[in-house]
Design an enzyme around this catalytic site. Structure first.
Site, PDB file in Angstrom:
ATOM      1  N   ARG A  76      48.807 -27.541  65.274  1.00 16.61           N
ATOM      2  CA  ARG A  76      48.190 -26.255  64.913  1.00 16.61           C
ATOM      3  C   ARG A  76      47.350 -26.394  63.635  1.00 16.61           C
ATOM      4  O   ARG A  76      46.133 -26.333  63.658  1.00 16.61           O
ATOM      5  CB  ARG A  76      49.303 -25.197  64.748  1.00 16.61           C
ATOM      6  CG  ARG A  76      48.821 -23.759  64.684  1.00 16.61           C
ATOM      7  CD  ARG A  76      48.308 -23.329  63.326  1.00 16.61           C
ATOM      8  NE  ARG A  76      49.290 -23.516  62.246  1.00 16.61           N
ATOM      9  CZ  ARG A  76      48.969 -23.395  60.954  1.00 16.61           C
ATOM     10  NH1 ARG A  76      47.743 -23.090  60.577  1.00 16.61           N
ATOM     11  NH2 ARG A  76      49.876 -23.606  60.019  1.00 16.61           N
ATOM     12  N   HIS A 110      55.237 -25.786  52.262  1.00 14.67           N
ATOM     13  CA  HIS A 110      54.094 -26.213  53.089  1.00 14.67           C
ATOM     14  C   HIS A 110      53.030 -26.746  52.131  1.00 14.67           C
ATOM     15  O   HIS A 110      52.244 -25.977  51.578  1.00 14.67           O
ATOM     16  CB  HIS A 110      53.608 -24.978  53.862  1.00 14.67           C
ATOM     17  CG  HIS A 110      52.444 -25.184  54.759  1.00 14.67           C
ATOM     18  ND1 HIS A 110      52.544 -25.262  56.136  1.00 14.67           N
ATOM     19  CD2 HIS A 110      51.117 -25.320  54.503  1.00 14.67           C
ATOM     20  CE1 HIS A 110      51.357 -25.412  56.678  1.00 14.67           C
ATOM     21  NE2 HIS A 110      50.456 -25.453  55.700  1.00 14.67           N
ATOM     22  N   HIS A 116      49.813 -29.109  51.038  1.00 11.03           N
ATOM     23  CA  HIS A 116      48.644 -29.922  51.392  1.00 11.03           C
ATOM     24  C   HIS A 116      48.492 -30.984  50.295  1.00 11.03           C
ATOM     25  O   HIS A 116      48.936 -30.783  49.154  1.00 11.03           O
ATOM     26  CB  HIS A 116      47.399 -29.037  51.509  1.00 11.03           C
ATOM     27  CG  HIS A 116      47.400 -28.191  52.755  1.00 11.03           C
ATOM     28  ND1 HIS A 116      46.531 -28.401  53.790  1.00 11.03           N
ATOM     29  CD2 HIS A 116      48.192 -27.162  53.139  1.00 11.03           C
ATOM     30  CE1 HIS A 116      46.778 -27.532  54.759  1.00 11.03           C
ATOM     31  NE2 HIS A 116      47.782 -26.755  54.394  1.00 11.03           N
ATOM     32  N   CYS A 152      42.426 -26.150  56.245  1.00 11.81           N
ATOM     33  CA  CYS A 152      42.329 -24.753  56.646  1.00 11.81           C
ATOM     34  C   CYS A 152      40.854 -24.395  56.708  1.00 11.81           C
ATOM     35  O   CYS A 152      40.136 -24.612  55.739  1.00 11.81           O
ATOM     36  CB  CYS A 152      43.070 -23.844  55.670  1.00 11.81           C
ATOM     37  SG  CYS A 152      43.007 -22.125  56.194  1.00 11.81           S
ATOM     38  N   ASN A 164      47.382 -31.849  55.435  1.00 10.11           N
ATOM     39  CA  ASN A 164      48.764 -31.515  55.064  1.00 10.11           C
ATOM     40  C   ASN A 164      49.484 -32.787  54.629  1.00 10.11           C
ATOM     41  O   ASN A 164      49.057 -33.895  54.943  1.00 10.11           O
ATOM     42  CB  ASN A 164      49.504 -30.986  56.288  1.00 10.11           C
ATOM     43  CG  ASN A 164      49.004 -29.639  56.735  1.00 10.11           C
ATOM     44  OD1 ASN A 164      47.949 -29.520  57.327  1.00 10.11           O
ATOM     45  ND2 ASN A 164      49.770 -28.605  56.449  1.00 10.11           N
TER      46      ASN A 164
END
Ligand code: HMG
Ligand code: MG
Length: 313
Positions: A27, A220, A222, A253, A262
């Site tokens: 995703r 999360h 990056h 993103c 990421n």
């Protein structure tokens, strides 16, 4: 003696015994690729990630196809995953329209995605921060009514490309709102990868002070400035046991200037297994999957671990 391709295991004090990796490559990774990856290749990618032992593999997003054309095939993809448990396949949903699409296909793990900053809320969702929360409220309620688990992502928890450093109370307020509307867990996004470990520690402490238990927080990161692993270790020391990562370091993103990949799942697994922390992941199978995906995308994986393990003389 350590087998080739595996780190030497030396545990450190104060760390969890098990970490749940929330895999976001299919995703967060693929939404940022210039090329649109064929649906069958995405389905094989997700199957290979599940086969490598990843317990949660985020599958796709039910967003507006014009906003993220890379994931416009969600309707075609989800049925190709019918042999996998939908509880292990979270999907991103911003609004009622997206939830209708997701529930109709049998998705049972839903993620809404808010922003701590006004600039990113506007760029990513065409809403103010609070308008986005209003949009999410029925999505969360209806998801719970359908028996789905709900994750609340929050972007720009540390810094924002337009607004600079983001004050802790601003982040805490939106986290609280997501939990209060019924999200089961939060995922704290360092969307542009500017966080450093002290900042991570400070945010987690501020959230605890506001009554948010660490057990409901995932991280999360990056890796824009190479801080993702150090930040993860800081979070683990605080008690966090859910960590998002992307196979091969795919990702970014589309609406965040300067967001690069990421945290690579392989880099994370190397560190966790070296610390004696169980993940259930087979690093060899995962690396082979990222090498295969890099070939499909026509460029090498940015993950140091993938490069080291797949290097041939
Ligand atoms: P909007 O233009 O304000 O939409 O976009 P709207 O509500 O005004 O609706 C306009 C039209 O779109 C309507 O159609 C709707 O039906 C349709 P019309 O009546 O004009 O024919 N529509 C939809 N169609 C299909 N699926 C839908 C949908 N919703 C409306 N779900 C919207 C608002 C939220 C839809 C849009 O901004 C959007 O899709 N944004 C998604 C952006 C995105 O996916 N970004 C990447 C994920 S976030 C991320 O990566 C960060 C994260 O990794 C954490 C981190 O790193 O920080 C999670
Ligand atoms: Mg992200």
């Amino acid at each position: 003696m350590t087998a080739p391709g595996l780190p030497m295991q030396i545990p450190a004090d104060g760390l969890p015994a098990h970490v749940r990796i929330h895999e976001v490559g299919a995703r967060d990774g693929l939404q940022n690729e210039k090329a649109v990856v064929p649906t069958e290749v995405k389905a094989e990618f997700i199957h290979r990630l599940a086969d490598a032992g990843l317990p949660v593999v985020e599958a796709t997003s039910f967003v507006h196809p014009k906003w993220v054309p890379q994931l416009a095939d969600a309707e075609a993809l989800f049925p190709l995953l019918g042999d996998l448990d939908p509880q292990t396949l979270p999907v991103l949903v911003p609004n009622d329209r997206g939830l209708d699409r997701a529930l109709a296909l049998g998705a049972r793990r839903i993620a809404v995605f808010g922003s701590a900053t006004e600039s990113f809320a506007k760029a990513n969702l065409n809403r103010t921060v609070d308008e986005a929360l209003t949009m999410f409220a029925p999505v969360v309620q209806r998801s719970k009514d359908a028996g789905a688990q709900v994750r609340g992502y929050l972007s720009m928890c540390f810094g924002d490309p337009w607004e600079g450093p983001v004050p802790l109370p601003q982040v805490v307020r939106v986290c609280r709102a997501l939990l209060d509307m019924g999200c089961d867990e939060l995922s704290l996004g360092d969307t542009i990868g500017v966080a450093t470990p002290g900042h991570v520690q400070a945010l987690l402490t501020a959230l605890n002070d506001a009554g948010v238990p660490t057990a409901r927080i995932g991280v999360h990161f990056h890796d824009t400035y190479g801080q993702a692993l150090a930040n993860t270790l800081a979070a683990l020391r605080h008690g966090v046991t859910t960590v998002d990562a992307s196979a091969g370091g795919l990702g970014g993103c589309p609406y965040a200037k300067s967001a690069t990949g990421n945290l690579a799942t392989e880099d994370l697994v190397w560190m966790l297994h070296g610390l004696g922390i169980d993940t259930g992941v087979d690093l060899g199978r995962l690396t082979a999957t990222s090498v295969w995906m890099a070939e499909a995308l026509g460029r090498p994986s940015p993950s140091r671990t993938v490069r080291a393990l797949s290097h041939k003389e």
